[in-house]
Design an enzyme around this catalytic site. Structure first.
Site, short mmCIF file in Angstrom:
data_model
loop_
_atom_site.label_atom_id
_atom_site.label_comp_id
_atom_site.label_asym_id
_atom_site.label_seq_id
_atom_site.Cartn_x
_atom_site.Cartn_y
_atom_site.Cartn_z
N GLY A 173 0.54 -0.88 0.19
CA GLY A 173 0.40 0.31 0.37
C GLY A 173 0.75 1.74 -0.09
O GLY A 173 1.97 1.14 -0.39
N ARG A 174 0.19 2.46 0.33
CA ARG A 174 0.86 3.55 0.14
C ARG A 174 2.31 3.12 1.23
O ARG A 174 2.90 4.23 0.76
CB ARG A 174 0.17 4.83 1.55
CG ARG A 174 -1.07 4.91 0.27
CD ARG A 174 -2.28 6.26 0.52
NE ARG A 174 -3.03 6.42 -0.26
CZ ARG A 174 -4.24 5.49 0.87
NH1 ARG A 174 -3.84 4.97 1.16
NH2 ARG A 174 -5.28 6.21 -0.27
N ASP A 288 8.43 -1.85 15.52
CA ASP A 288 8.06 -0.76 15.73
C ASP A 288 6.71 -1.26 16.51
O ASP A 288 6.22 -0.95 17.40
CB ASP A 288 7.97 -0.51 14.84
CG ASP A 288 7.50 1.41 15.64
OD1 ASP A 288 8.05 1.72 16.58
OD2 ASP A 288 6.35 1.68 14.96
N HIS A 313 6.75 1.07 19.29
CA HIS A 313 5.75 1.91 18.69
C HIS A 313 5.28 3.27 18.56
O HIS A 313 4.59 3.83 18.51
CB HIS A 313 3.62 1.26 18.78
CG HIS A 313 3.12 1.42 18.13
ND1 HIS A 313 2.12 0.17 18.08
CD2 HIS A 313 3.05 1.87 16.99
CE1 HIS A 313 1.50 0.81 16.76
NE2 HIS A 313 1.56 1.72 16.14
N GLY A 315 6.75 4.59 14.94
CA GLY A 315 6.20 5.46 13.46
C GLY A 315 6.25 6.28 12.64
O GLY A 315 6.26 6.45 12.10
N SER A 316 4.52 6.76 13.77
CA SER A 316 4.10 8.20 13.36
C SER A 316 4.70 9.19 14.29
O SER A 316 3.85 10.62 14.21
CB SER A 316 2.43 7.58 13.37
OG SER A 316 1.81 7.93 14.71
#
Length: 350
Positions: A173-174, A288, A313, A315-316
């Site tokens: 995906g993206r 992550d 966690h 990642g964002s």
């Protein structure tokens, strides 16, 4: 319209909360903490008669909670891309819309994906521990100390034959595409993918726009295991991909390959991955996400494994990305309670 009640289970920042507070007709009920998970008693006491619910992925949206909210609930908005914490049939049965936050975190997670690949291949976890534990002074330099496989290529290496490096993707995906675009700059020469963890049609063409290297659909996910130098797990979680990466997959990988998981912990069998690193089935790993997080203590097999780099966690976790996620989550719940199209709606019927 003053009766439209929106319950927010975390302080998601001033920019997003302003979207809610400035909307006429909304009664915003906020669990005013950024770091503490909302208490069940508080949520149970405040969810009744809510028209909208804005949550983060620590909250479980299930039959019990939706029933306590009552028939007024029109929309649930989650500040996340993943919806594993949401029982979709429960929302579908009641016609409740679900908002989520795709796209805005693509670049941040792609950055982390490449970072983990570099860290895992170059033994960064072990190297950092040497420095932090004060062991560096007693460690003589060695011509091949801490060496690992290089994920970049260069004609200046003087190799007798051109070097090829294949990046494999479970899920394309993206985020996977953004990751591949970054890797091409390092000299990755080939890419292999499946759209999901399941078998795919090898004859179906996939969009190859913007890629300057060969990008090939794998016959099945085991081909990704066998032929890739780096495997990126970027497929959704859920029953269909549960422990997709287990002993069979890991044993099929190259001994010089690394496995990177920035998506969902449930896709990778943690015990199998720790064993693969420990016994040399693969070179190493970077994750992550871990199944069961955040309940991951110092005795967890992946934490104890020197060849596995573990992040909590993040990642964002850029200020820009999290702010954008929070704003989108707020816009979704406002649209939902007002009966308008959600800017980013997840199809609960699927």
């Amino acid at each position: 319209m003053s009766h439209l009640k929106v319950v927010v289970t975390r302080n998601i920042g001033a920019a997003a909360l302003d979207i809610l507070n400035q909307q006429k007709g909304l009664n915003v009920v906020l669990w005013d903490s950024e770091d503490r998970v909302v208490e069940k008693d508080w949520l149970d006491a405040n969810i009744k008669d809510a028209h909208g619910l804005l949550v983060v992925f620590t909250e479980k949206i299930n039959e019990e909670l939706v029933t306590k909210a009552g028939p007024n609930l029109k929309a649930v908005s989650t500040m996340s891309v993943g919806v594993d914490h949401v029982e979709l049939p429960v929302l579908a049965k009641r016609g409740i819309k679900l908002g989520y936050t795709p796209n805005v975190l693509t670049d941040a997670v792609a950055d982390i994906s490449v970072m983990l690949a570099l860290m895992a291949s170059r033994n960064v976890g072990q190297a950092i521990s040497i420095a932090q534990e004060g062991k560096w002074p007693g460690l003589p330099w060695s011509p091949f100390g801490f060496c690992g496989p290089q994920i970049s290529t260069s004609s200046a290496m003087g190799l007798p034959t051109p070097r090829t490096i294949t990046a494999g993707f479970l899920g394309f995906g993206r985020i996977a595409r953004a990751t591949l675009n970054r890797l091409i700059g390092f000299g990755i020469t080939h890419a292999l993918y499946t759209d999901s963890g399941k078998n795919t049609d090898p004859d179906e063409e996939h969009e190859k726009k913007d890629f300057s290297i060969p990008v090939t659909r794998a016959k099945d996910f085991m081909q990704v295991a066998r032929e890739s130098d780096i495997v990126f797990v970027l497929t959704p979680g859920g029953k269909e991909t549960y422990h997709l990466v287990g002993e069979e997959f890991l044993q099929a990988m190259k001994s010089t390959a690394v496995l990177i998981n920035p998506s969902r912990g449930t896709v990778v069998d943690s015990d199998a991955l720790a064993k693969a690193c420990r016994e040399g089935w693969i070179w190493g790993a970077g994750v992550d996400v871990i199944e069961g997080e955040p309940n991951v203590g110092s005795d967890h097999p992946l934490i104890k494994e020197p060849r596995c780099v573990v992040l909590p966690h993040i990642g964002s976790a850029t200020t820009e990305t999290r702010t954008a996620m929070a704003r989108l989550a707020a816009e979704n719940v406002v649209a939902g309670v007002l009966g308008q199209p959600l800017p980013a709606e997840y199809p609960v019927s699927q």
